[in-house]
Design an enzyme around this catalytic site. Structure first.
Site, mmCIF file in Angstrom:
data_model
loop_
_atom_site.group_PDB
_atom_site.id
_atom_site.type_symbol
_atom_site.label_atom_id
_atom_site.label_comp_id
_atom_site.label_asym_id
_atom_site.label_seq_id
_atom_site.Cartn_x
_atom_site.Cartn_y
_atom_site.Cartn_z
ATOM 1 N N VAL A 105 -1.745 1.075 -2.053
ATOM 2 C CA VAL A 105 -1.669 0.510 -0.707
ATOM 3 C C VAL A 105 -2.242 -0.897 -0.763
ATOM 4 C CG1 VAL A 105 -2.325 0.768 1.706
ATOM 5 C CG2 VAL A 105 -1.948 2.802 0.301
ATOM 6 N N CYS A 106 -1.478 -1.855 -0.268
ATOM 7 C CA CYS A 106 -1.907 -3.248 -0.182
ATOM 8 C C CYS A 106 -2.252 -3.778 -1.573
ATOM 9 C CB CYS A 106 -3.074 -3.367 0.795
ATOM 10 S SG CYS A 106 -3.437 -5.071 1.311
ATOM 11 N N SER A 107 -3.443 -4.379 -1.729
ATOM 12 C CA SER A 107 -3.801 -4.996 -3.003
ATOM 13 C C SER A 107 -4.118 -3.978 -4.082
ATOM 14 C CB SER A 107 -4.995 -5.942 -2.818
ATOM 15 O OG SER A 107 -6.120 -5.247 -2.342
ATOM 16 N N THR A 125 3.428 -5.640 -2.283
ATOM 17 C CA THR A 125 2.043 -5.686 -1.835
ATOM 18 C C THR A 125 2.022 -6.489 -0.544
ATOM 19 O OG1 THR A 125 -0.257 -6.163 -2.506
ATOM 20 C CG2 THR A 125 1.408 -7.794 -3.095
#
Length: 330
Positions: A105-107, A125
């Site tokens: 998730v995300c970074s 991302t």
């Protein structure tokens, strides 16, 4: 069947992104007919870690539960480029090799990249970090504006709420649409957003340092997007031969005149859809697309949603006006 879920949290872990994984896979809803998961929050050594919000977390275990997990998830965590424990990278590689789902998730995608799991695979991302991800892991196929991407057993979600979309996508894939929709309703979130839907990022117009020769032409174009212009027209304004202009344009902007203008027209259409009550045909005319069918075609390809759906999403975000925007005069 998805039964065992292990989340690897790195210090300092992002609270919301971790919470998404806990909400979808770590909350017991079996009494309401939802599947139950063996859920473990893991750290590299089993010791407490900090969150970005300043409080501490005590994990369930070290990385032992990762070894037989059906899903191994990595939320956003430390600063991009920071050192990642070798035991974490090795655990992720083993999970991938045995075919477990690996989700970021995300970074968290940067952790997967450091483990070599993004090489030759499509991924995404948060839009703020997409260029960094592509630079640091050039073998990765970074989809910079997607909400989430699945490539085999690898899933990567964009920032914050897109992590919910990625998790629901996996639930839908494993347990069916009816259950995923029921879970989304329970969480009070949209039941389905396609992974290819844009993150709705704002793309700035090129700045002078990025296009030193063409900046006057680009600035003029921004105020005349409603006009039907050819490369010859623009080359004449830049006092260049058309072929020279086309080469210079790609060298300074990284794309063709047609693609750049189309993208700027889509951005203008988005602003008109957000900020005015103009009909689709009027938006198409003012943005330079000519008609609604052409607008819908280009808008769908670049935004991943219809103009109507986009306006519905953002209705009320900015107070509507009568729409008195007009192209600048010569």
């Amino acid at each position: 069947m998805l039964r065992n879920v292990a989340v690897i949290a790195l210090d300092p872990v992002a609270t919301f992104e971790l919470g998404v994984l806990c909400e979808v896979f770590g909350t017991d809803r079996t009494e309401d007919g939802f599947p139950g998961y063996r859920f473990h929050l893991c750290t590299a050594d089993g010791q407490p870690i900090r969150t970005r919000s300043g409080f501490g977390l005590t994990p369930h275990a070290d990385l032992t539960p990762v070894e037989d997990a059906d899903l191994v998830a990595v939320p956003a965590a430390h600063t991009i480029g920071a050192s990642i424990p070798d035991v974490v990278l090795d655990a992720l590689r083993r999970a991938d090799e045995r075919g477990a789902y690996v989700l970021s998730v995300c970074s968290g995608a940067f952790v997967l990249g450091a483990a070599g799991l993004l090489d030759g695979r499509a991924c995404t991302t948060h839009w703020r970090y997409a260029d960094d991800l592509a630079r640091m892991y050039p073998k990765a196929d970074v989809r910079c504006d997607a909400l989430y991407v699945q490539d085999g057993n690898l899933l990567t979600g964009a920032g914050t709420a897109a992590g919910i979309d990625a998790c629901l996508h996996l639930v839908r894939q494993e347990h069916g649409s009816a259950l995923a929709t029921k879970l989304a309703r329970r969480m009070v979130v949209p039941p389905h957003r396609d992974g290819g839907q844009s993150q709705y990022i704002e793309a700035p117009i090129p700045r002078t340092p990025d296009a030193p020769t063409l900046e006057p032409v680009l600035s003029w174009l921004m105020n005349h997007l409603d006009r039907q212009l050819t490369v010859d027209d623009l080359a004449g304004r830049a006092h260049m031969a058309p072929r020279t202009f086309a080469r210079r344009f790609r060298a300074e902007t990284g794309t063709t005149p047609h693609d750049w203008i189309t993208n700027q027209r889509v951005l203008l259409a988005r602003r008109l859809l957000e900020e005015t009550e103009l009909g689709i045909e009027a938006v198409a005319t003012r943005a330079g697309f000519g008609d609604g069918a052409t607008l819908r075609h280009h808008f769908g390809r670049r935004v991943g949603a219809t103009p109507h759906a986009y306006r519905s999403t953002f209705r009320g975000r900015v107070p509507a006006t009568s729409g008195d925007w007009a192209p600048a005069a010569n």
